[in-house]
Design a protein around this motif. Structure first.
Motif, PDB file in Angstrom:
ATOM      1  N   ILE A  85       0.864  -1.174   0.000  1.00  0.00           N
ATOM      2  CA  ILE A  85       0.000   0.000   0.000  1.00  0.00           C
ATOM      3  C   ILE A  85       0.903   1.228   0.000  1.00  0.00           C
ATOM      4  N   ALA A  86       0.475   2.310  -0.652  1.00  0.00           N
ATOM      5  CA  ALA A  86       1.278   3.530  -0.633  1.00  0.00           C
ATOM      6  C   ALA A  86       0.399   4.756  -0.810  1.00  0.00           C
ATOM      7  N   TRP A  87       0.898   5.855  -0.271  1.00  0.00           N
ATOM      8  CA  TRP A  87       0.303   7.176  -0.474  1.00  0.00           C
ATOM      9  C   TRP A  87       0.958   7.755  -1.713  1.00  0.00           C
ATOM     10  N   VAL A  88       0.136   8.073  -2.714  1.00  0.00           N
ATOM     11  CA  VAL A  88       0.642   8.457  -4.031  1.00  0.00           C
ATOM     12  C   VAL A  88       0.140   9.850  -4.408  1.00  0.00           C
ATOM     13  N   ILE A  89       1.021  10.675  -4.946  1.00  0.00           N
ATOM     14  CA  ILE A  89       0.658  11.963  -5.535  1.00  0.00           C
ATOM     15  C   ILE A  89       0.632  11.764  -7.048  1.00  0.00           C
ATOM     16  N   PRO A  90      -0.545  11.670  -7.670  1.00  0.00           N
ATOM     17  CA  PRO A  90      -0.617  11.372  -9.111  1.00  0.00           C
ATOM     18  C   PRO A  90       0.141  12.360  -9.986  1.00  0.00           C
ATOM     19  N   ARG A  96      -0.675   8.796 -15.908  1.00  0.00           N
ATOM     20  CA  ARG A  96      -1.228   7.602 -15.271  1.00  0.00           C
ATOM     21  C   ARG A  96      -2.659   7.823 -14.765  1.00  0.00           C
ATOM     22  N   PHE A  97      -2.935   9.022 -14.245  1.00  0.00           N
ATOM     23  CA  PHE A  97      -4.241   9.297 -13.646  1.00  0.00           C
ATOM     24  C   PHE A  97      -4.748  10.670 -14.107  1.00  0.00           C
ATOM     25  N   ASP A  98      -4.702  10.892 -15.408  1.00  0.00           N
ATOM     26  CA  ASP A  98      -4.928  12.230 -15.950  1.00  0.00           C
ATOM     27  C   ASP A  98      -6.304  12.808 -15.636  1.00  0.00           C
ATOM     28  N   GLU A  99      -7.347  11.980 -15.653  1.00  0.00           N
ATOM     29  CA  GLU A  99      -8.692  12.518 -15.444  1.00  0.00           C
ATOM     30  C   GLU A  99      -8.842  13.138 -14.054  1.00  0.00           C
ATOM     31  N   GLY A 100      -8.152  12.575 -13.077  1.00  0.00           N
ATOM     32  CA  GLY A 100      -8.246  13.076 -11.713  1.00  0.00           C
ATOM     33  C   GLY A 100      -7.574  14.415 -11.503  1.00  0.00           C
ATOM     34  N   THR A 101      -6.801  14.871 -12.493  1.00  0.00           N
ATOM     35  CA  THR A 101      -6.156  16.179 -12.360  1.00  0.00           C
ATOM     36  C   THR A 101      -7.160  17.322 -12.443  1.00  0.00           C
ATOM     37  N   VAL A 102      -8.437  17.000 -12.667  1.00  0.00           N
ATOM     38  CA  VAL A 102      -9.476  18.033 -12.622  1.00  0.00           C
ATOM     39  C   VAL A 102      -9.437  18.782 -11.292  1.00  0.00           C
ATOM     40  N   ALA A 103      -9.016  18.117 -10.219  1.00  0.00           N
ATOM     41  CA  ALA A 103      -8.951  18.762  -8.901  1.00  0.00           C
ATOM     42  C   ALA A 103      -7.901  19.859  -8.852  1.00  0.00           C
ATOM     43  N   PRO A 232      -4.428  16.408  -6.194  1.00  0.00           N
ATOM     44  CA  PRO A 232      -5.068  15.087  -6.107  1.00  0.00           C
ATOM     45  C   PRO A 232      -4.138  14.109  -5.398  1.00  0.00           C
ATOM     46  N   MET A 233      -4.713  13.215  -4.610  1.00  0.00           N
ATOM     47  CA  MET A 233      -3.936  12.224  -3.873  1.00  0.00           C
ATOM     48  C   MET A 233      -4.658  10.885  -3.901  1.00  0.00           C
ATOM     49  N   LEU A 234      -3.892   9.820  -3.786  1.00  0.00           N
ATOM     50  CA  LEU A 234      -4.444   8.473  -3.775  1.00  0.00           C
ATOM     51  C   LEU A 234      -3.785   7.644  -2.682  1.00  0.00           C
ATOM     52  N   ILE A 235      -4.560   6.724  -2.117  1.00  0.00           N
ATOM     53  CA  ILE A 235      -3.984   5.620  -1.348  1.00  0.00           C
ATOM     54  C   ILE A 235      -4.312   4.372  -2.156  1.00  0.00           C
ATOM     55  N   VAL A 236      -3.289   3.726  -2.684  1.00  0.00           N
ATOM     56  CA  VAL A 236      -3.513   2.566  -3.554  1.00  0.00           C
ATOM     57  C   VAL A 236      -2.894   1.313  -2.945  1.00  0.00           C
TER      58      VAL A 236
END
Length: 335
Positions: A85-90, A96-103, A232-236
């Motif tokens: 598991i990791a805390w990721v800054i897209p 990799r996670f372009d759509e989420g850059t809307v934030a 935007p941030m993710l925990i994956v």
């Protein structure tokens, strides 16, 4: 003899039971162990999931880059199985996670609580494609919006012309370019203060939580307090690792993931930013600019091209923007 055999069998069974150990999951954080997100969000989350699993899970936090120091490498750690598991800054892994850059769009996310709730809802809408489906999503969040921290006085947006300005994501870099500044990418949080002190950049889009965590307050003198775009941030989690867990272990993770995690994250993040802001301004000589309505309108107009470009250049950009804006409005009304 029969009684002896029964006793031996019982002893063996007891011994076998005590050797069964919990499934260890390695959780990577690039932050120091005492930093807010790691100490007050990730660590308690792991403890609660461990407890809910009934002893089947042992999620261990590896802070301070123990498994990999570079924030830009956190996603790869999960893909390679170095971390589970990791805390990721897209924004550190463009494409990799372009759509989420809307934030990241300016004047859209008002705070982390609303932004994180909206980000999770957007992730469940089917509009986020990219690499989202390749991981078990523990959380999909947005930071408190970034203002502009700098070593030079900036009031009007035109004052940024020609200045080297850093941002943590590609859309915010585009917004910087729209202000005729020089966008500088590739500078992560841990190297931010050094980059400013060495004169590599005159400023950065950031918020007070990061200013405190990465000791930026010592090297800046001005801060423009406007919502210039959230991070935007993710925990994956490694999807194969999750799929291989027992149903009880999966249920424990699911109980504290998704909307529940985003809510936990957003509220805690906002509280920390408010407290860090007070500490930073009290301990450092920083001139704070809180623009009035007229000056805010100037900044909005100057940066509107960033939103227009994002919508035009992103597949399904208008649909994603509209869905996120609707989720923002709904979350704002509820909080």
């Amino acid at each position: 003899m029969k009684l002896v055999n029964i006793a031996l069998a019982a002893a063996l069974a007891s011994g076998l039971a005590t050797t069964v150990s919990a499934e260890v999951l390695r959780f990577s954080s690039f932050e120091p162990p005492v930093a807010h997100v790691t100490k007050n969000i990730l660590t308690p989350w792991a403890a609660e999931v461990n407890a809910a699993s009934g002893g089947e899970l042992d999620i261990q936090i590896f802070p301070g880059g123990t498994l990999g120091r570079n924030p830009a490498q956190q996603l790869k750690l999960v893909e390679d199985g170095v971390a589970d598991i990791a805390w990721v800054i897209p924004g550190y892994t463009p494409g990799r996670f372009d759509e989420g850059t809307v934030a990241e769009l300016p004047f859209l996310v008002p705070n982390s609580t609303v932004g994180s709730e909206a980000m999770w809802k957007l992730s469940q809408s089917g509009l986020l494609e990219g690499d989202y489906a390749n991981f078990k999503l523990i959380g999909v969040m947005a930071s408190y919006p970034n203002g502009l921290a700098s070593t030079v006085e900036i009031t009007e947006p035109g004052a940024l012309k020609g200045q080297n300005i850093r941002a943590p994501g590609p859309v915010m870099l585009s917004a910087i370019q729209s202000l005729e500044a020089v966008p500088v990418g590739g500078i992560t949080g841990p190297t931010l203060a050094e980059s400013i002190s060495r004169g590599l950049i005159a400023g950065t889009f950031t918020q007070f939580g990061a200013i405190e965590t990465f000791r930026v307050g010592d090297v800046i003198s001005h801060y423009v307090d406007l919502p210039l775009g959230a991070t935007p941030m993710l925990i994956v989690m490694n999807k194969a690792k999750y799929d291989g867990l027992s149903e009880q272990a999966k249920a424990a993770i699911d109980q504290y993931s998704g909307a529940a995690f985003s809510e936990r994250f957003g509220k805690s993040f906002d509280q920390n930013v408010a407290e860090a802001r007070e500490r930073i301004l009290g301990e450092n000589e920083i001139t704070l600019l809180e623009p009035d309505a007229a000056l805010t309108a100037k900044w909005q107009e100057a940066m509107s091209v960033a939103t227009e470009d994002w919508i035009a250049q992103t597949e399904n950009g208008q649909a994603i923007y509209d869905a996120f804006k609707a989720a923002i409005d709904e979350a704002a009304a509820a909080n």
